[in-house]
Design a protein around this motif. Structure first.
Motif, PDB file in Angstrom:
ATOM      1  N   UNK A  60       0.658  -0.921  -0.246  1.00  0.00           N
ATOM      2  CA  UNK A  60       0.054   0.217  -0.231  1.00  0.00           C
ATOM      3  C   UNK A  60       0.689   1.245   0.045  1.00  0.00           C
ATOM      4  N   UNK A  61       0.485   1.944  -1.023  1.00  0.00           N
ATOM      5  CA  UNK A  61       1.224   3.363  -1.550  1.00  0.00           C
ATOM      6  C   UNK A  61       0.706   4.578  -1.759  1.00  0.00           C
ATOM      7  N   UNK A  62      -0.545   4.747  -1.248  1.00  0.00           N
ATOM      8  CA  UNK A  62      -1.413   5.544  -1.068  1.00  0.00           C
ATOM      9  C   UNK A  62      -1.309   6.508  -0.248  1.00  0.00           C
ATOM     10  N   UNK A  63      -0.632   6.498   1.012  1.00  0.00           N
ATOM     11  CA  UNK A  63      -0.099   7.562   1.880  1.00  0.00           C
ATOM     12  C   UNK A  63       1.042   7.058   2.210  1.00  0.00           C
ATOM     13  N   UNK A 340      13.004   1.089  -6.489  1.00  0.00           N
ATOM     14  CA  UNK A 340      12.424   0.388  -5.427  1.00  0.00           C
ATOM     15  C   UNK A 340      11.862   0.550  -4.802  1.00  0.00           C
ATOM     16  N   UNK A 341      10.341   0.661  -4.681  1.00  0.00           N
ATOM     17  CA  UNK A 341       9.306   1.112  -4.137  1.00  0.00           C
ATOM     18  C   UNK A 341       9.175  -0.299  -2.854  1.00  0.00           C
ATOM     19  N   UNK A 342       8.100   0.493  -1.633  1.00  0.00           N
ATOM     20  CA  UNK A 342       7.893  -0.216  -0.737  1.00  0.00           C
ATOM     21  C   UNK A 342       7.382   0.931   0.654  1.00  0.00           C
ATOM     22  N   UNK A 343       6.379  -0.248   1.095  1.00  0.00           N
ATOM     23  CA  UNK A 343       5.588   1.367   2.264  1.00  0.00           C
ATOM     24  C   UNK A 343       6.973   1.322   3.170  1.00  0.00           C
ATOM     25  N   UNK A 344       6.901   3.092   3.047  1.00  0.00           N
ATOM     26  CA  UNK A 344       7.705   4.007   4.143  1.00  0.00           C
ATOM     27  C   UNK A 344       9.012   4.007   2.987  1.00  0.00           C
ATOM     28  N   UNK A 345       9.300   3.352   2.076  1.00  0.00           N
ATOM     29  CA  UNK A 345      10.597   3.615   1.284  1.00  0.00           C
ATOM     30  C   UNK A 345      10.240   3.556   0.059  1.00  0.00           C
TER      31      UNK A 345
END
Length: 397
Positions: A60-63, A340-345
């Motif tokens: 989840x990367x909506x916020x 790279x993408x991940x929640x918080x990073x």
């Protein structure tokens, strides 16, 4: 739209993950779980598709202001993300430019990775490799004429600066992946690594951060200004009023881009015109940061920063119009985003110093920012200097 996944571990080849900016502690034990690829003909908004696809696979990367969850070894680790310059131009509401010279490449790719129960086996050894002669998409004279055309546009007041990029391709025999993988070992390759798909592969040696998110703070590090990595070259770069003016224009553009997605009043320039080395070149780099705004999602972040200001120019939309009119072929894997993408990073590099392979040829792109004070012959020479280490490494030298 081409979607693949979710897949089980047993249905995909287990090879070592080499995506730029993948977490070092997980890198050798990751396996692909799902994949999305997008091309212009697929339609829709690629930024929204990326965010929705990641959410559907547990990322989840909506916020982006939300604190990072605890890393779960049983869940998804994160995803490699590639966005081409053409896709970025579309997100900015501009023309995507001429066709991609490597049509097998998607314009957007997202690969979700999970943790393997056992480490993947090592890659097989490479067979014989041969790289043929490079063929340029334009002559030095045509490149110089494009520089002159930008200077005329600046004189008319249409733009302040435009980044002009050339392309070259070379036939090959053998497996291109080891050659592309060598790029990541070049000195200064902050985003060294590869990403592959059916019939295509990208290898990156980029030193430039397009956008990074850590602990709620956004960071971009534009690079603009180049000289040979000699004592005289460093002295000349630091003293050049033309290079400093070109650099400051892009810093201002990047400050404005971050302000669109930042908490009000938090944008700052942490470092201005720092001179750092990449291979045999000195380059000027600045660091700009801001606190991420509450409720900002990945899709809106991509719309704000893609394509990167250091490879477009200012104003960005007007510069993209010039690029679409002047460059003879598309930018393909060059001048886009990869990381790279991940929640918080989030950690996406700008795909300068980048090569791509299709089934028949390797492709490279190189260029530079053009201002009123640019000398056409010097700009042609600068692009060649940026491309030279990439071509040599791909050839095995």
């Amino acid at each position: 739209m081409r979607k693949v996944g979710p897949y089980g571990v047993e249905t995909l080849p287990q090879v070592l993950v080499d995506a730029p900016a993948a977490p070092p502690g997980c890198r050798d034990a990751l396996v692909e779980r799902a994949r999305l690829q997008w091309r212009r003909a697929d339609g829709g908004d690629p930024a929204t598709l990326v965010e929705e696809f990641l959410a559907a696979h547990g990322l989840a990367l909506d916020d982006l202001a939300r604190p990072a969850p605890r890393h779960d070894q049983g869940g998804p680790c994160g995803a490699a993300l590639y966005v081409s310059a053409a896709a970025g131009a579309l997100l900015a509401g501009a023309s995507p430019g001429p066709p991609n010279p490597a049509p097998a490449l998607p314009e957007v790719a997202v690969v979700v990775y999970g943790h393997a129960e056992t480490p993947p086996p090592p890659l097989r050894g490479a067979g014989p490799w041969r790289l043929g002669d490079w063929q340029e998409s334009w002559t030095p004279g045509q490149h110089a004429a494009a520089v002159d055309a930008v200077r005329q546009a600046i004189g008319r007041g249409d733009v302040y600066q435009v980044n002009v990029v050339g392309h070259a391709a070379a036939p090959y025999t053998g497996d291109p992946l080891p050659a592309l993988g060598r790029l990541g070992a070049l000195p200064g390759a902050r985003y060294g690594g590869t990403l592959t798909g059916a019939g295509w592969a990208i290898g990156c040696a980029s030193p430039e951060t397009l956008i990074e998110l850590t602990d709620g703070r956004l960071v971009t590090r534009p690079i603009k200004g180049t000289r040979p990595a000699t004592t005289a070259g460093e002295r000349e770069l630091r003293a050049s009023a033309k290079e400093r003016a070109e650099h400051v224009m892009i810093v201002d553009l990047e400050r404005n881009d971050l302000a669109r997605v930042a908490r009000t009043g938090t944008v700052r320039v942490d470092e201005l015109f720092a001179v750092r080395r990449w291979c045999d070149l000195w380059q000027a780099e600045s660091t700009i940061s801001a606190a991420v705004a509450d409720g900002l999602g990945l899709a809106d972040l991509l719309r704000a920063v893609c394509p990167g200001g250091s490879v477009t120019g200012a104003p960005k939309r007007a510069a993209l119009d010039q690029i679409a009119a002047l460059e003879p072929v598309g930018r393909g894997a060059g001048m886009g985003a990869l990381g790279w993408v991940a929640p918080g990073r989030i950690d996406l590099g700008l795909t300068i110093r980048t090569a791509a392979a299709d089934g028949e040829r390797l492709h490279v792109w190189a260029g530079g920012g053009i201002t009123w004070g640019s000398d056409p012959q010097a700009e042609v020479a600068e692009a060649a200097a940026k491309s030279r280490p990439i071509r040599a490494t791909l050839a095995g030298r």
